[in-house]
Design a protein around this motif. Sequence first.
Motif, PDB file in Angstrom:
ATOM      1  N   SER A   1       0.818  -1.212   0.000  1.00  6.61           N
ATOM      2  CA  SER A   1       0.000   0.000   0.000  1.00  6.61           C
ATOM      3  C   SER A   1       0.850   1.260   0.000  1.00  6.61           C
ATOM      4  CB  SER A   1      -0.914   0.011   1.230  1.00  6.61           C
ATOM      5  OG  SER A   1      -1.677   1.189   1.260  1.00  6.61           O
ATOM      6  N   ASN A   2       0.472   2.206  -0.867  1.00  7.92           N
ATOM      7  CA  ASN A   2       1.135   3.509  -0.884  1.00  7.92           C
ATOM      8  C   ASN A   2       0.172   4.613  -0.451  1.00  7.92           C
ATOM      9  OD1 ASN A   2      -0.603   3.654  -3.013  1.00  7.92           O
ATOM     10  ND2 ASN A   2       0.967   3.831  -4.608  1.00  7.92           N
ATOM     11  N   GLY A   3      -0.879   4.194   0.260  1.00 10.23           N
ATOM     12  CA  GLY A   3      -1.866   5.152   0.726  1.00 10.23           C
ATOM     13  C   GLY A   3      -3.071   5.270  -0.176  1.00 10.23           C
ATOM     14  N   LYS A   4      -2.975   4.724  -1.385  1.00  9.19           N
ATOM     15  CA  LYS A   4      -4.086   4.774  -2.330  1.00  9.19           C
ATOM     16  C   LYS A   4      -4.756   3.407  -2.410  1.00  9.19           C
ATOM     17  CE  LYS A   4      -1.975   8.353  -5.237  1.00  9.19           C
ATOM     18  NZ  LYS A   4      -1.474   8.682  -6.603  1.00  9.19           N
ATOM     19  N   GLN A   5      -6.053   3.391  -2.306  1.00 10.49           N
ATOM     20  CA  GLN A   5      -6.809   2.146  -2.349  1.00 10.49           C
ATOM     21  C   GLN A   5      -6.881   1.615  -3.777  1.00 10.49           C
ATOM     22  OE1 GLN A   5      -7.874   0.923   0.472  1.00 10.49           O
ATOM     23  NE2 GLN A   5      -9.253  -0.747  -0.084  1.00 10.49           N
ATOM     24  N   VAL A   6      -6.649   0.293  -3.913  1.00 11.87           N
ATOM     25  CA  VAL A   6      -6.780  -0.377  -5.209  1.00 11.87           C
ATOM     26  C   VAL A   6      -8.148  -1.045  -5.269  1.00 11.87           C
ATOM     27  CG1 VAL A   6      -5.974  -2.356  -6.555  1.00 11.87           C
ATOM     28  CG2 VAL A   6      -4.325  -0.762  -5.589  1.00 11.87           C
ATOM     29  N   ASN A   7      -8.863  -0.835  -6.369  1.00 16.94           N
ATOM     30  CA  ASN A   7     -10.197  -1.408  -6.490  1.00 16.94           C
ATOM     31  C   ASN A   7     -10.379  -2.286  -7.722  1.00 16.94           C
ATOM     32  OD1 ASN A   7     -11.391  -0.078  -4.157  1.00 16.94           O
ATOM     33  ND2 ASN A   7     -11.154   1.816  -5.328  1.00 16.94           N
ATOM     34  N   ASP A   8      -9.350  -2.402  -8.549  1.00 10.23           N
ATOM     35  CA  ASP A   8      -9.492  -3.195  -9.770  1.00 10.23           C
ATOM     36  C   ASP A   8      -8.263  -4.067  -9.978  1.00 10.23           C
ATOM     37  OD1 ASP A   8      -7.643  -1.743 -12.083  1.00 10.23           O
ATOM     38  OD2 ASP A   8      -8.379  -0.335 -10.573  1.00 10.23           O
ATOM     39  N   LEU A   9      -8.449  -5.145 -10.737  1.00  9.02           N
ATOM     40  CA  LEU A   9      -7.379  -6.123 -10.953  1.00  9.02           C
ATOM     41  C   LEU A   9      -6.185  -5.540 -11.691  1.00  9.02           C
ATOM     42  CD1 LEU A   9      -9.088  -9.517 -11.850  1.00  9.02           C
ATOM     43  CD2 LEU A   9      -7.417  -9.102 -10.026  1.00  9.02           C
ATOM     44  N   ARG A  10      -6.429  -4.734 -12.717  1.00 11.51           N
ATOM     45  CA  ARG A  10      -5.323  -4.193 -13.499  1.00 11.51           C
ATOM     46  C   ARG A  10      -4.352  -3.414 -12.609  1.00 11.51           C
ATOM     47  NH1 ARG A  10      -3.298  -2.240 -18.211  1.00 11.51           N
ATOM     48  NH2 ARG A  10      -4.746  -3.245 -19.625  1.00 11.51           N
TER      49      ARG A  10
ATOM     50  N   GLY B   1       7.826  -4.686 -12.228  1.00 14.96           N
ATOM     51  CA  GLY B   1       7.126  -4.139 -11.080  1.00 14.96           C
ATOM     52  C   GLY B   1       7.292  -4.922  -9.802  1.00 14.96           C
ATOM     53  N   THR B   2       8.133  -5.970  -9.793  1.00 12.35           N
ATOM     54  CA  THR B   2       8.218  -6.814  -8.605  1.00 12.35           C
ATOM     55  C   THR B   2       8.950  -6.142  -7.455  1.00 12.35           C
ATOM     56  OG1 THR B   2      10.209  -7.847  -9.493  1.00 12.35           O
ATOM     57  CG2 THR B   2       8.130  -8.961  -9.907  1.00 12.35           C
ATOM     58  N   SER B   3       9.552  -4.975  -7.682  1.00 11.49           N
ATOM     59  CA  SER B   3      10.235  -4.289  -6.583  1.00 11.49           C
ATOM     60  C   SER B   3       9.281  -3.467  -5.735  1.00 11.49           C
ATOM     61  CB  SER B   3      11.332  -3.378  -7.133  1.00 11.49           C
ATOM     62  OG  SER B   3      10.752  -2.332  -7.883  1.00 11.49           O
ATOM     63  N   ASN B   4       7.987  -3.442  -6.073  1.00 11.99           N
ATOM     64  CA  ASN B   4       7.045  -2.613  -5.317  1.00 11.99           C
ATOM     65  C   ASN B   4       6.996  -2.993  -3.854  1.00 11.99           C
ATOM     66  OD1 ASN B   4       6.487  -1.306  -7.655  1.00 11.99           O
ATOM     67  ND2 ASN B   4       4.495  -2.245  -7.999  1.00 11.99           N
TER      68      ASN B   4
ATOM     69  N   SER C   1      -0.452  -4.386 -11.445  1.00 11.45           N
ATOM     70  CA  SER C   1       0.645  -3.430 -11.627  1.00 11.45           C
ATOM     71  C   SER C   1       1.388  -3.192 -10.325  1.00 11.45           C
ATOM     72  CB  SER C   1       0.082  -2.112 -12.166  1.00 11.45           C
ATOM     73  OG  SER C   1       1.090  -1.132 -12.255  1.00 11.45           O
ATOM     74  N   ARG C   2       0.634  -3.142  -9.234  1.00 13.84           N
ATOM     75  CA  ARG C   2       1.254  -2.892  -7.927  1.00 13.84           C
ATOM     76  C   ARG C   2       2.046  -4.107  -7.442  1.00 13.84           C
ATOM     77  NH1 ARG C   2      -2.186  -0.183  -3.067  1.00 13.84           N
ATOM     78  NH2 ARG C   2      -1.982   1.607  -4.472  1.00 13.84           N
ATOM     79  N   LEU C   3       1.516  -5.304  -7.662  1.00 12.27           N
ATOM     80  CA  LEU C   3       2.185  -6.518  -7.177  1.00 12.27           C
ATOM     81  C   LEU C   3       3.384  -6.894  -8.027  1.00 12.27           C
ATOM     82  CD1 LEU C   3      -0.874  -8.858  -6.394  1.00 12.27           C
ATOM     83  CD2 LEU C   3       0.484  -7.542  -4.775  1.00 12.27           C
ATOM     84  N   GLY C   4       3.258  -6.738  -9.360  1.00 12.24           N
ATOM     85  CA  GLY C   4       4.277  -7.278 -10.262  1.00 12.24           C
ATOM     86  C   GLY C   4       3.972  -8.725 -10.602  1.00 12.24           C
ATOM     87  N   TYR C   5       4.475  -9.188 -11.730  1.00 15.08           N
ATOM     88  CA  TYR C   5       4.104 -10.513 -12.224  1.00 15.08           C
ATOM     89  C   TYR C   5       4.591 -11.651 -11.335  1.00 15.08           C
ATOM     90  CZ  TYR C   5       2.627  -8.377 -16.662  1.00 15.08           C
ATOM     91  OH  TYR C   5       1.987  -7.642 -17.619  1.00 15.08           O
TER      92      TYR C   5
END
Length: 322
Positions: A72-81, A309-312, A85-89
Amino acid sequence: MIIKQQEAVAAEVFAALEKGRLELPTLPEMALKIREAIDDPNVSAENLVRLLTTDPSISAQIIKTANSAAFSNGKQVNDLRTAISRLGYRMLRNMVMLITMGKLFKAGSPIISQELQRLWDHSREVAANSYVLALHQKHLKPDQAMLAGLVHDIGALPLCIYADRHHPRLDKVTLEGLVRQFHTEVGASLLANWHFPSELVEIVSQHENLQRTTADGLADYIDVVAVANLMMPTTAKFVAWENVHATKRLGYSTTQCQNFLSTHAEQISVVREMLGFSVSQAPASPRAAQESINTGRTAIAMPEDNPDGTSNMLAGLFKLFK
């Protein structure tokens, strides 16, 4: 009587192994599809979204993970896309494995079901410890270490399934002895059957070899899992760490091994939450974590970003602990 039963069931399982008749569970379909998709260099986020939307429960878990303290970066995620992107493959692959494998650890017998739950909890504990151990090794990938920790005892699963089908009234002592005797051999067979990389198969078969040596003297994922497996709250202070060769390659002293869980408690707590454990208290705030760093812990350099994106998650943890 109990000893005779243990010997009889062990002989039965050994015979089934020798003849290739021990039934191995299949890799959950969604885990297989996600792995194959991510192995495709041309895969897009849209491809993965289309796959995941066929299973609403997994999709919901992925979004929940993306909103956990680890990412979490303070912004809520509500969709899979956005969640992908946040998790990384690579972390997405791990999370799908986690969610789908957890559903396999079920049994009809209360004793066997209880043992499976204990084993699954232990596997996730080791996965969390493995992630944090690898986080402090520049040449190892924490997400790969997490997957290794998650599957290190996977051989217990087919053994418990076998017992549930053929010996549902098996006592706890006999079941634990069965798992202890055969789980590494069965686990290696299972991962090979699931077409996992040979490196992961070797981790399953070698992580209990505490006197293992390596050609180059560098720590590897087997070392990480071997040490993570021993770093349990009830046992870490009683292990003869000087006899565990992996600790030297990881650069840990006996005292550091004994105190690993308390030293890295905040990091482990964040990873445990992501792995589905309930959190008794909220993860430490950046200010609290920084104060604990200033009282004697070593700062950690920020890692380079990975293109997928896996470094998130790493970035989130390093914000707390740099």
